[in-house]
Design an enzyme around this catalytic site. Structure first.
Site, PDB file in Angstrom:
ATOM      1  CG  ASP A  43       8.761  -2.733   1.613  1.00 26.16           C
ATOM      2  OD1 ASP A  43       7.795  -2.658   0.827  1.00 26.16           O
ATOM      3  OD2 ASP A  43       9.079  -1.824   2.405  1.00 26.16           O
ATOM      4  CE  LYS A  59      11.164   0.866   0.666  1.00 25.03           C
ATOM      5  NZ  LYS A  59      10.209   1.982   0.875  1.00 25.03           N
TER       6      LYS A  59
END
Length: 297
Positions: free
Chosen positions: A136, A10
């Site tokens: 996350d 990401k």
């Protein structure tokens, strides 16, 4: 039986640190999206009842410190699974880079074991479990593009950016996330215009996205690690349309509209930086969360 699954990296299009929480974490407001640089997780069921981990890179832990191991242990304990699993992680995402490699490995393990062990859990349930492992992990369970709030575990899907190339470059240093957050001076930090970024994504406004890239942690990392600032400056000089540090660093990413410029930037950076990747954004429809096996190989 064996399941193989992708674990994409990401980047943060926007990262704002709002305040220090009573639990020791920071309240954040982030816009994250995935790129098509991915680890591969191979999950093989075994009768021993044990969890074992092997990793293609020798400096990644293969014991209880590994997020994929923690994901398997959490599922096994919570749902009283008697079977064991061997986890093999083929690393392509740079380690300790601000790209959520470990978190994505954990999320992929949760999704893969959900299938391998036939648990029938929804993405929402898997994301809730993921939040117990790391901030996350919940985002990585859902994937796509999302607004993340709280300590990063409250996820709201939003429109993906327009098609763009992404150049990722990591200098040969490690950065401590705890150290970076610990050095943020919130009373004088620059804050993101998250609403403007959300509007730009909604309107598929590429220039608006470029204009509102922001990372509150960036000034801290650039001051402590001049190598990151040098890398960012060089990426701009070689022609990236917009450049930002991802997460707490040290990886810097550049967004590029046209493929013709990608090789020039890539080759320029490779002249002094070993870990450089030219990838694309992963664009999704951001429909309502549901069990999604799209990353199963």
């Amino acid at each position: 039986m064996k399941v193989s699954i992708k674990a994409p990296a990401k980047i943060n299009l926007s990262l704002d640190v709002l305040r220090k929480r009573n639990d020791g974490y920071h309240e954040v407001k982030m816009i994250m999206t995935m790129v098509d640089l991915a680890d591969r997780i191979d999950l093989t069921s075994c009768d021993s009842g044990k969890i074992t981990v092997d990793v293609s890179e020798g400096f990644v832990p293969n014991d209880e410190r590994n997020f994929a191991y923690q994901a398997a242990a959490l599922l096994k304990k919570k749902y009283k699974v008697s079977a064991g699993v061997h986890i093999y992680i083929t690393k392509r995402i740079p380690v300790a880079a601000g790209l959520a490699g470990g978190s994505s490995d954990a999320a992929a393990t949760l999704k893969g074991l959900n299938q391998l062990w036939e648990l029938g859990l929804t993405l929402d349930q898997l994301a809730e479990l993921g939040a117990e492992i790391g901030s996350d992990v919940s985002f990585c369970v859902y994937g796509g593009t999302a607004l993340a709030t709280g300590r990063g575990e409250i996820i709201e899907p939003i429109p993906s950016p327009p098609p763009l190339w992404v150049i990722l470059a990591k200098p040969p240093i490690g950065v401590s996330t705890k150290e970076i957050y610990g050095n943020v001076k919130l009373h004088r930090a620059k804050h993101a215009d998250t609403e403007a970024m959300l509007t730009a994504l909604e309107n598929q406004d590429t220039d608006g996205i470029f204009a509102h890239l922001h990372n509150t942690l960036e000034d801290v990392t650039l001051e402590l690690y001049p190598e990151v600032k040098h890398l960012k400056d060089q990426m701009k000089r070689f022609g990236a349309d917009a450049v930002l540090m991802s997460g707490s660093g040290p990886t810097v990413f550049g967004l590029v509209k046209t493929e013709s410029r990608v090789n020039r930037i890539y080759n320029g950076l490779r002249g002094f930086c070993e870990e450089v990747h030219a990838v694309r954004l992963i664009r999704t429809s951001n429909t309502c969360p549901k069990p999604d096996e799209s990353d199963i190989l």
